[in-house]
Design a protein around this motif. Structure first.
Motif, short mmCIF file in Angstrom:
data_model
loop_
_atom_site.label_atom_id
_atom_site.label_comp_id
_atom_site.label_asym_id
_atom_site.label_seq_id
_atom_site.Cartn_x
_atom_site.Cartn_y
_atom_site.Cartn_z
N GLN A 1 0.83 -1.03 -0.06
CA GLN A 1 -0.20 0.13 0.08
C GLN A 1 1.21 1.42 0.26
O GLN A 1 0.53 2.10 -0.55
N GLU B 1 -1.16 -4.55 -3.14
CA GLU B 1 -2.04 -3.84 -3.95
C GLU B 1 -2.03 -4.54 -5.43
O GLU B 1 -2.87 -4.65 -5.81
N ALA B 2 -0.23 -4.32 -5.38
CA ALA B 2 -0.24 -5.48 -7.32
C ALA B 2 0.96 -5.58 -6.71
O ALA B 2 1.98 -5.57 -5.98
N GLN C 1 -0.35 -6.14 -12.38
CA GLN C 1 -1.79 -6.29 -11.77
C GLN C 1 -1.87 -6.60 -11.04
O GLN C 1 -1.60 -6.45 -9.71
N MET C 2 -3.49 -5.67 -10.37
CA MET C 2 -3.67 -5.47 -9.36
C MET C 2 -4.01 -6.91 -8.54
O MET C 2 -4.31 -7.83 -8.77
N GLU D 1 -6.81 -8.46 -6.19
CA GLU D 1 -7.93 -7.88 -5.83
C GLU D 1 -8.48 -9.21 -4.58
O GLU D 1 -8.24 -10.14 -4.40
N HIS D 2 -9.59 -8.79 -3.94
CA HIS D 2 -10.08 -9.47 -2.93
C HIS D 2 -9.52 -10.01 -2.40
O HIS D 2 -9.54 -11.56 -1.70
N ASN D 3 -8.05 -10.32 -1.65
CA ASN D 3 -6.88 -11.59 -0.67
C ASN D 3 -6.43 -9.82 -0.13
O ASN D 3 -6.05 -8.36 -0.35
N ASP D 4 -6.45 -10.40 0.96
CA ASP D 4 -5.68 -9.88 2.38
C ASP D 4 -4.99 -9.71 3.15
O ASP D 4 -4.97 -11.05 3.83
N ASN E 1 -0.55 -12.39 -11.75
CA ASN E 1 -2.00 -13.20 -11.22
C ASN E 1 -2.21 -14.06 -10.02
O ASN E 1 -0.76 -14.97 -10.31
#
Length: 399
Positions: A178, A196-197, A211-212, A214-217, A250
């Motif tokens: 981030q 983040e990417a 590549q972003m 997403e939906h993962n922390d 990815n």
């Protein structure tokens, strides 16, 4: 056996194999599976010598040679020094750790090593604010420059992917958190250091792409090992997972880590390794009885199942002769050819190997008290980067 004949390892003088020239024998050995190739070293002295001979080692797979690492001492100039120790712990370094063949840099950090190639971060000699990456082969002193991205100077985790048996091209991975992504702190969400990417560079195309995620922390520890095989990058991540990425950046799978005993004190000694074509996970934990253990797990081939099988457990007492706390040691590598692990432990950073099959430990050498990070207020150990030489001349740097 005919009178007067002599044994030569498993070969008999005068036999058809013994009459083969070194060039022909080398060509034959180079075509057998990797594990069988390693066994060939034990057949005879002549066969063993082929692997180290300058004229033949380009064709034959090499074994683990040793480890790169750094030391920090504020009372010394320069404060940071780079070292290489042989895997035996003895003798002059087989590799010049200064990498003096790389020109024009004010400082250089080794970030990763993958199948004989090093990924380095190089700060420009004329402008210390500028940096780029260098991918080099210490065995041949060949190197190529990889341009920096907009995030490179802020990225804490960058790793290298290279499989010479698959392709002569390599891949560089940047894991952008981030802060590096320039998100305002007031907008941070999820875990600290959330990725983040992912930016990836291919020497085949010569360009970066990102590549972003997403939906993962998840966040990736700075010193998490990068394990690249089957064209997939694997890294241990917070919390309790292994994340995997393809060469386009990815996110493929998040794999849950092996379970810990109930009511135990988990430790941060959790990392992934590759050996003999399998993915391993090493962790250290305490039990209800106060006994500390090191556990080694192996992953089932079906990633989707996230199934780990316990391969080996050894107590800290067996390893060190004391009930060592988990923070006092690091598993730094698995031997690529056999069931052996390498550990650095204690204030003197003692390097040791441990053979799982026979439960034998071998103390190799003391690396010294300055094996710690410059940027840590505590004695966090420096990364120890395993190195296997690659003697092929080519280093693909473009289409």
């Amino acid at each position: 056996m005919a009178p007067g004949s002599k044994k030569k390892g498993k070969c008999v003088e005068g036999s058809p194999v013994d009459k083969l020239t070194d060039d022909i024998l080398t060509d034959i050995i180079s075509r057998v599976p990797y594990k069988s190739t390693c066994c060939c070293k034990c057949v005879a002295t002549r066969w063993r010598d082929l692997f180290s001979h300058r004229d033949h080692r380009k064709k034959l797979p090499q074994s683990l040679a040793g480890f790169f690492y750094e030391g920090y001492n504020r009372d010394r100039f320069p404060k940071i020094a780079r070292y290489f120790t042989n895997v035996s712990g003895e003798g002059e370094p087989l590799v010049d750790p200064s990498l003096s063949f790389l020109p024009g840099y004010i400082s250089l950090d080794i970030l990763d090593c993958c199948n004989g190639l090093l990924l380095c971060r190089r700060w420009d000699f004329t402008n210390p604010q500028l940096m780029d990456y260098v991918v080099c082969n210490p065995a041949t002193e060949k190197w190529v420059v990889v341009p920096a991205t907009d995030w490179s100077s802020k990225v804490e985790v960058a790793r290298l992917g290279f499989e010479p048996a698959v392709s002569s091209h390599f891949h560089v991975f940047e894991f952008i958190d981030q802060q590096a992504w320039c998100i305002d702190e007031s907008e941070f969400h999820g875990c600290v250091g959330r990725i983040e990417a992912v930016a990836t560079y291919s020497s085949n195309t010569g360009v970066w792409r990102h590549q972003m995620v997403e939906h993962n922390d998840f966040a990736i520890p700075t010193h998490s090992k990068g394990v690249f095989f089957n064209s997939i990058m694997h890294l241990a991540a917070f919390d309790d997972m292994v994340v995997t990425f393809d060469v386009q950046g990815n996110l493929l799978w998040t794999i849950g880590t092996p379970p810990s005993p109930p009511n135990c004190d988990d430790s941060p000694l959790n990392d992934v390794f590759v050996s003999q074509g399998q993915l391993y996970f090493a962790n250290s934990s305490g039990s209800e009885s106060g006994r500390y253990n090191l556990s080694v797990w192996v992953l089932d081939e079906d990633y989707g199942l996230s199934k780990w099988s316990l391969k080996h457990t050894v107590s800290h007492w067996e390893l060190f002769g004391t009930n060592y706390l988990a923070l006092d040691y690091n598993v730094i590598a698995f031997h690529p050819e056999c069931n052996m692990i390498f550990i650095v432990y204690g204030h003197e950073n003692t390097l040791m190997s441990y053979e799982m099959d026979c439960r034998k430990r071998h103390f190799l050498r003391q690396l010294g008290r300055d094996c710690k990070s410059e940027y840590s207020s505590t004695d966090v150990k420096t990364p120890f980067i395993p190195y296997v030489p690659l003697f092929t001349e080519s280093l693909a740097d473009g289409p």
